[in-house]
Scaffold this active site. Structure first.
Site, PDB file in Angstrom:
ATOM      1  N   LYS A 106     -62.637  37.565  71.022  1.00  0.00           N
ATOM      2  CA  LYS A 106     -62.790  36.120  71.078  1.00  0.00           C
ATOM      3  C   LYS A 106     -62.774  35.522  69.670  1.00  0.00           C
ATOM      4  CE  LYS A 106     -65.814  36.116  75.184  1.00  0.00           C
ATOM      5  NZ  LYS A 106     -65.035  35.204  76.041  1.00  0.00           N
TER       6      LYS A 106
ATOM      7  N   ARG B 113     -64.930  40.483  85.924  1.00  0.00           N
ATOM      8  CA  ARG B 113     -64.389  40.888  87.224  1.00  0.00           C
ATOM      9  C   ARG B 113     -64.269  42.407  87.325  1.00  0.00           C
ATOM     10  NH1 ARG B 113     -59.284  37.250  85.945  1.00  0.00           N
ATOM     11  NH2 ARG B 113     -60.982  36.273  84.782  1.00  0.00           N
TER      12      ARG B 113
END
Length: 497
Positions: free
Chosen positions: A279, A353
């Site tokens: 990130k 996920r």
């Protein structure tokens, strides 16, 4: 904060501060009018002088009014509408707390539960008041060398003119306090730094919570256990970190053992760098909040168990730290999930996920009545819904409707997004059964589509709390505790019918 209930002549109640609402009408009504008559018109005189008009957000403190036993009377404006909105009622309660918490009074009597709030009965508006007061008093300063001053306000008494209202008020306090206790736990865990709140720390906290109550089962699966179960997807996320992953389970049996449990699954990424797909550095500190789904299910579990609800509840936490290293998963890697489905990892920052899919497969063994997963899953949800509303998706319309209704009841709202089959095609991979991202379009929906591949055995819903779990930046930065109220209300409704 201690809450209790009192009825009878308001002017005779001894308290540090009596809190009364007045609206923008020129003529005083209700409680304010009654007290005005007793104190010789001093309240109406203050209105005529323009000291307070009743406009929402206004307040005025009056001292030693004749004929009134309270040391102080705090007038708060309720606005001009016949019925207040939830938002206006919350703002009123926040104003009261801001005025009183560090004032001279250590206790207060709130004559606010009779105020008309749109679509709320006595119980629900009282519970909203209790939860808002508790929320406004929350402090997190355990890492400060100089602690914040403790609020002087210690006790709130909720007043009603009718003794018959006592039962509804007491029930609202009981539920409101339990939800607030759970919300505070969720906020505390969310606000902890990543060097403290690791997967191991979450496991210890879960075990500590289990010890507070009788009859709670606690289990922690280690990486070797997950490997034996074939949880290659979850383990791919923790592969780059020195912190071992944990799959944490707490189970509460509040009713017949044959009754199917409701299962809550929380995403517990205790820090998310993005992994190899790292990130940007700006605001990366806030990625400590990527475990707020896990914090939520622990908060809900505490609320439900403290109320001893006649319901069976299991919570699962899939916890890992997502770090870049020589052993980390790489874009293009293919892993095999517990379900046997293979996954091409196109972006290691779509890791939530990956841990959730194995936990959702694991949930099948409990033969659940419903499964709800809670996750700070996608920045796309913030683009779609901002920071006020939780995204809700799933494979069962009845379950989704129950969650949306619970959100309205708890003033912790969600909004349904579609899971049409057309979106599933975005997850196609030429090399594996499924890719872990679906491209730039509809990111929140395709993330839920990914999870839906692992939830076909039971009614399932997904709550994307990326926008609602914490407040970003500035002095107000911190975990919100949402959606503990929504989920606790959902489970309360399963018991109350």
């Amino acid at each position: 904060m201690e809450f209790n209930v009192k009825h009878g002549a308001l002017e005779t109640i001894k308290t540090g501060c009596l809190v009364v609402g007045i609206n923008e009408a020129r003529t005083l009504t209700g409680t304010a009018a009654s007290l005005d008559g007793i104190c010789g018109g001093q309240i109406s005189a203050a209105v005529k002088r323009g000291d307070i008009t009743g406009k929402s957000g206004q307040s005025l403190m009056l001292f030693a009014l004749p004929g009134i036993s309270a040391q102080r009377v705090l007038l708060v404006g309720t606005g001009k509408n016949a019925e207040m909105s939830d938002r206006d009622f919350r703002k009123l309660a926040q104003k009261v707390v801001a005025t009183l918490k560090n004032g001279g009074a250590t206790d207060a009597v709130l004559a606010l539960t009779a105020l008309p709030v749109k679509n709320r009965d006595l119980y629900s508006r009282t519970r909203l008041l209790v939860e808002t007061v508790r929320e406004s008093l929350y402090q997190f300063d355990q890492f400060k060398s100089k602690k914040a001053d403790k609020p002087r306000l210690k006790k709130c008494t909720l007043w009603s003119a009718d003794k018959a209202d006592a039962e509804a008020l007491k029930r609202a306090i009981l539920h409101g306090q339990a939800i607030s206790d759970g919300t505070d736990l969720t906020r505390d865990l969310g606000n902890l730094p990543g060097n403290v709140c690791t997967p191991t720390y979450l496991a210890k906290e879960a075990k500590a919570l289990a010890k507070q109550f009788k009859g709670i089962e606690a289990e922690v699966l280690e990486e070797k256990d997950m490997k034996a179960l074939g949880m290659g997807s979850l383990l791919a996320v923790s592969a780059g970190s020195a912190e071992p992953a944990k799959l944490i389970r707490l189970s509460y049996q509040g009713t017949d053992a044959k009754a199917k449990p409701h299962v809550l699954v929380g995403k517990g990424i205790t820090f998310d760098t993005g992994g190899i797909s790292i990130k940007p550095g700006a605001s990366m500190d806030e990625m400590k909040y990527d475990m707020c789904g896990a914090a939520t299910v622990l908060g809900v579990f505490k609320a439900i168990v403290s109320l001893q609800l006649p319901i069976n509840l299991t919570v699962l936490i899939a916890s890992a730290e997502n770090m870049p290293s020589g052993t980390a998963a790489k874009p293009g890697d293919i892993v095999t999930s517990m379900s046997g489905q293979t996954i091409e990892i196109l972006n290691t920052d779509a890791e939530g996920r990956l841990v959730l899919c194995d936990a959702l497969t694991y949930a099948e063994r409990f033969n659940p009545a419903s499964v709800v997963d809670i996750a700070t899953l996608t920045g796309a949800c913030i683009v779609a819904l901002g920071s006020h509303t939780t995204g809700v998706m799933g494979n069962n319309d009845e379950l989704i409707e129950k969650l949306l209704d619970a959100g309205k009841q708890a003033d912790d709202r969600g909004w349904q997004l579609p899971l049409f089959d057309e979106y599933q095609e975005q997850l196609d991979s030429p090399f594996a059964d499924i890719a872990n991202i679906g491209g730039p379009k509809a990111g929140t929906i395709t993330a839920a589509c990914f999870l839906s591949r692992f939830t076909k055995a039971y009614p399932w819903a997904h709550l994307d709390i990326a926008g609602t779990a914490w407040i970003s930046g500035g002095k107000e930065k911190g975990a919100t505790g949402r959606p503990v109220p929504l989920l606790t209300q959902y489970l309360l409704n399963q018991v109350q019918g």
